[in-house]
Design a protein around this motif. Structure first.
Motif, PDB file in Angstrom:
ATOM      1  N   THR A   1      14.485  -7.089   2.043  1.00 12.31           N
ATOM      2  CA  THR A   1      14.392  -7.119   3.591  1.00 12.31           C
ATOM      3  C   THR A   1      14.786  -8.816   3.903  1.00 12.31           C
ATOM      4  O   THR A   1      14.437  -9.500   2.896  1.00 12.31           O
ATOM      5  CB  THR A   1      13.047  -6.516   4.065  1.00 12.31           C
ATOM      6  N   ASP A   2      15.318  -8.745   5.100  1.00 15.79           N
ATOM      7  CA  ASP A   2      15.271 -10.265   5.465  1.00 15.79           C
ATOM      8  C   ASP A   2      13.972 -10.908   5.342  1.00 15.79           C
ATOM      9  O   ASP A   2      13.906 -12.268   4.979  1.00 15.79           O
ATOM     10  CB  ASP A   2      16.057 -10.305   7.140  1.00 15.79           C
ATOM     11  N   GLU A   3      12.948 -10.498   5.646  1.00 17.99           N
ATOM     12  CA  GLU A   3      11.727 -10.986   5.419  1.00 17.99           C
ATOM     13  C   GLU A   3      11.219 -11.260   4.278  1.00 17.99           C
ATOM     14  O   GLU A   3      10.668 -12.553   3.876  1.00 17.99           O
ATOM     15  CB  GLU A   3      10.539 -10.179   6.222  1.00 17.99           C
ATOM     16  N   GLU A   4      11.432 -10.379   3.231  1.00 17.53           N
ATOM     17  CA  GLU A   4      11.128 -10.846   1.792  1.00 17.53           C
ATOM     18  C   GLU A   4      11.900 -11.810   1.033  1.00 17.53           C
ATOM     19  O   GLU A   4      11.471 -12.721   0.650  1.00 17.53           O
ATOM     20  CB  GLU A   4      11.464  -9.465   1.009  1.00 17.53           C
ATOM     21  N   THR A   5      13.376 -11.835   1.524  1.00 22.89           N
ATOM     22  CA  THR A   5      14.182 -12.913   1.205  1.00 22.89           C
ATOM     23  C   THR A   5      13.627 -14.172   1.655  1.00 22.89           C
ATOM     24  O   THR A   5      13.621 -15.196   0.954  1.00 22.89           O
ATOM     25  CB  THR A   5      15.553 -12.428   1.653  1.00 22.89           C
ATOM     26  N   GLU A   6      13.411 -14.229   3.002  1.00 23.67           N
ATOM     27  CA  GLU A   6      12.945 -15.600   3.548  1.00 23.67           C
ATOM     28  C   GLU A   6      11.530 -16.080   2.750  1.00 23.67           C
ATOM     29  O   GLU A   6      11.454 -17.161   2.530  1.00 23.67           O
ATOM     30  CB  GLU A   6      12.937 -15.431   5.051  1.00 23.67           C
ATOM     31  N   THR A   7      10.682 -15.268   2.547  1.00 23.28           N
ATOM     32  CA  THR A   7       9.320 -15.632   1.871  1.00 23.28           C
ATOM     33  C   THR A   7       9.738 -16.030   0.460  1.00 23.28           C
ATOM     34  O   THR A   7       9.123 -17.125   0.045  1.00 23.28           O
ATOM     35  CB  THR A   7       8.402 -14.350   2.003  1.00 23.28           C
ATOM     36  N   LEU A   8      10.273 -15.339  -0.182  1.00 22.04           N
ATOM     37  CA  LEU A   8      10.800 -15.645  -1.530  1.00 22.04           C
ATOM     38  C   LEU A   8      11.670 -17.141  -1.793  1.00 22.04           C
ATOM     39  O   LEU A   8      11.540 -17.905  -2.477  1.00 22.04           O
ATOM     40  CB  LEU A   8      11.517 -14.619  -2.337  1.00 22.04           C
ATOM     41  N   GLN A   9      12.541 -17.345  -0.618  1.00 25.33           N
ATOM     42  CA  GLN A   9      13.339 -18.550  -0.548  1.00 25.33           C
ATOM     43  C   GLN A   9      12.207 -19.637  -0.312  1.00 25.33           C
ATOM     44  O   GLN A   9      12.504 -20.904  -0.848  1.00 25.33           O
ATOM     45  CB  GLN A   9      14.373 -18.301   0.529  1.00 25.33           C
ATOM     46  N   ASP A  10      11.111 -19.568   0.528  1.00 22.53           N
ATOM     47  CA  ASP A  10      10.290 -20.370   1.071  1.00 22.53           C
ATOM     48  C   ASP A  10       9.420 -20.795  -0.293  1.00 22.53           C
ATOM     49  O   ASP A  10       9.124 -22.011  -0.558  1.00 22.53           O
ATOM     50  CB  ASP A  10       9.460 -20.045   2.023  1.00 22.53           C
ATOM     51  N   TYR A  11       9.091 -19.859  -1.048  1.00 24.37           N
ATOM     52  CA  TYR A  11       8.231 -19.964  -2.027  1.00 24.37           C
ATOM     53  C   TYR A  11       9.085 -20.794  -3.142  1.00 24.37           C
ATOM     54  O   TYR A  11       8.533 -21.563  -3.986  1.00 24.37           O
ATOM     55  CB  TYR A  11       7.907 -18.533  -2.945  1.00 24.37           C
ATOM     56  N   ALA A  12      10.515 -20.457  -3.561  1.00 22.55           N
ATOM     57  CA  ALA A  12      11.157 -21.165  -4.494  1.00 22.55           C
ATOM     58  C   ALA A  12      11.446 -22.830  -4.037  1.00 22.55           C
ATOM     59  O   ALA A  12      11.255 -23.674  -5.006  1.00 22.55           O
ATOM     60  CB  ALA A  12      12.574 -20.473  -4.317  1.00 22.55           C
ATOM     61  N   ARG A  13      11.596 -22.887  -2.685  1.00 22.10           N
ATOM     62  CA  ARG A  13      11.644 -24.502  -2.402  1.00 22.10           C
ATOM     63  C   ARG A  13      10.387 -25.240  -2.498  1.00 22.10           C
ATOM     64  O   ARG A  13      10.255 -26.326  -3.068  1.00 22.10           O
ATOM     65  CB  ARG A  13      11.931 -24.538  -0.834  1.00 22.10           C
ATOM     66  N   GLN A  14       9.216 -24.490  -2.087  1.00 22.42           N
ATOM     67  CA  GLN A  14       7.820 -25.033  -2.304  1.00 22.42           C
ATOM     68  C   GLN A  14       7.577 -25.346  -3.733  1.00 22.42           C
ATOM     69  O   GLN A  14       7.198 -26.734  -4.255  1.00 22.42           O
ATOM     70  CB  GLN A  14       6.899 -24.327  -1.768  1.00 22.42           C
ATOM     71  N   THR A  15       7.963 -24.334  -4.604  1.00 20.08           N
ATOM     72  CA  THR A  15       7.667 -24.467  -6.088  1.00 20.08           C
ATOM     73  C   THR A  15       8.659 -25.723  -6.725  1.00 20.08           C
ATOM     74  O   THR A  15       8.163 -26.557  -7.379  1.00 20.08           O
ATOM     75  CB  THR A  15       7.748 -23.167  -6.599  1.00 20.08           C
TER      76      THR A  15
END
Length: 444
Positions: free
Chosen positions: A104-118
């Motif tokens: 979902t768009d929400e899942e994609t956004e959450t994982l992208q935020d996680y990737a950036r932070q990590t």
């Protein structure tokens, strides 16, 4: 100059970075393939990258290299890597058949935020490591980024790993049953994996426990029974008594030196086959002098202890009237250790090898909180020891964070096992081809 040094660090940094990366399994467009599942193919380059990453991570996760672990079984290592891609293809195909392979768009956004932070966190860790390695060198942001890129590390890699984990979790929830983890499962795992080995190691070896844990800074999930806390008041011997003790210590030191020299003379005479009468008499006299000097010192120490018996009685009376031992430490002790009310004290065990025998026996005789020893001479001071609270012994209860981590690990292990079983059951429904040609067992 800096970039040439960074290149020399490539292998070491590569291992560091790969602790946080996962393969990005892409459909092959390159020449040839290593794995094909129906019309889904994985290139030799993709599979080799996964092989190299897996090998690089082994020292971090298993404590040994792939070369040592799979010595003589290199082909099995390559086959296991290829089978990983078979699982990837079958899992994604089954999810796709149920329309569960999209985010979902929400899942994609959450994982992208996680990737950036990590990515940012690890980028900073690499930068800090390089600055520490080369102090005084000019280190640009681009140099750090290029180092990570040369290692094959990217924000996309973190994102793909997160997607992969999400899809595997979704697969397990959809197709695998009986993978739930109860609190009893976690407790059994905790006891079997941590507590029981620690108990077996330390339960009957207080010396090892204190060496490795209390004094060595190690960790244990089990505390041997019998520990309690102690606090003490340290007092100086009177000036005259301190002088007598110092004189007795010097006399004992001289007597021991003479006994050592006399023993050497006796040994030499025996080797030279000469008359042993005089050397033997000298050695015997030296031993007697040493024994006498030891007794003289112990007498002076006993007298130092006796001088403070009235003071110890005052301590006991003050405690009986409600004064705290911490208050007495503050008033009388030349060492203010454990004077705070919030400090439990020093851990003591009756079987500890880290105390003089006489001191250990007197402290061990304290039976209840608030019991105090008579004055004891030790290490140039006269101490009165007081028993404080018992220590929490036995199995340590894990905190919420550790508990949650163990539960998640157990769940992941069960889901992984169930996923493997499902893939094995469905394997016959797919046309699978594996070609190990071109794949190389890594040297690292």
């Amino acid at each position: 100059m800096l970039m040439s040094k960074l290149n020399r660090l490539k292998t070491a940094i590569f291992v560091f970075l790969l602790a946080s990366t996962l393969l990005i399994a892409q459909c092959a467009g390159a020449d040839g393939f290593a794995v094909r599942v129906n019309d889904r193919t994985f290139s030799v380059e993709t599979v080799q990258k996964y092989i190299n990453e897996t090998a690089a991570n082994m020292p971090l996760t298993l404590g040994d290299t792939a070369r040592n672990i799979f010595a003589g079984a290199e082909t099995e290592f390559l086959e296991a890597a290829a089978e990983h891609f078979v699982t990837v293809a079958i899992v994604e195909d089954r999810l796709s058949a149920k329309g569960l392979d999209k985010l979902t768009d929400e899942e994609t956004e959450t994982l992208q935020d996680y990737a950036r932070q990590t990515y940012d966190q690890i980028w900073q860790s690499v930068s800090d490591a390089l600055k520490e390695e080369y102090p005084g060198e000019e280190l640009t942001d681009r140099a750090v980024t290029e180092t990570m890129e040369n290692a094959g590390y990217s924000m996309d890699g973190i994102y793909e790993k997160a997607v992969q984990s999400l899809l595997l979790e979704r697969f397990a929830k959809t197709f695998c049953t009986g993978t739930d983890v109860t609190d009893e499962d976690v407790r059994a795992f905790y006891r079997t994996t941590y507590t029981e080995p620690d108990r077996a190691l330390y339960e009957h070896d207080i010396g090892l426990f204190e060496k490795q844990v209390l004094l060595g800074g190690g960790e244990s999930t089990y505390m041997p029974e019998g520990y309690f806390y102690i606090k003490y008041i340290a007092l100086k011997p009177s000036g005259q008594r301190a002088a007598e003790i110092e004189q007795a210590e010097n006399a004992l030191s001289a007597a021991r030196a003479e006994a050592g020299e006399a023993e050497k003379a006796l040994t030499l005479a025996a080797l030279e086959n000469t008359d042993l009468t005089a050397p033997r008499e000298r050695y015997q006299a030296a031993l007697e002098a040493e024994e006498s000097a030891q007794a003289a010192l112990e007498e002076q120490q006993r007298l130092a202890e006796a001088e403070y018996i009235p003071m110890a009685e005052l301590f006991r009376s003050a405690l009986a009237e409600g004064e705290t031992f911490e208050s007495l430490i503050g008033k009388h002790s030349i060492q203010q250790s454990y004077a705070g009310r919030d400090e439990p004290g020093y851990p003591f065990h009756p079987d500890s090898p880290n105390w003089e025998d006489g001191v250990r026996e007197k402290i061990a005789a304290l039976k209840a909180r608030g019991d105090c020893t008579d004055p004891i001479y030790t290490a140039g001071t006269v101490c009165v020891y007081c028993r404080m609270d018992d220590m929490a012994c036995g199995e340590y209860e894990p905190d919420e964070a550790v508990w949650a981590e163990m539960k998640a690990s157990l769940l992941q292990a069960r889901q992984s096992e169930a996923t493997d079983e499902k893939v094995a059951a469905w394997r016959g429904e797919y046309e699978i081809e594996i070609d190990l040609t071109g794949l190389v067992f890594p040297e690292t």
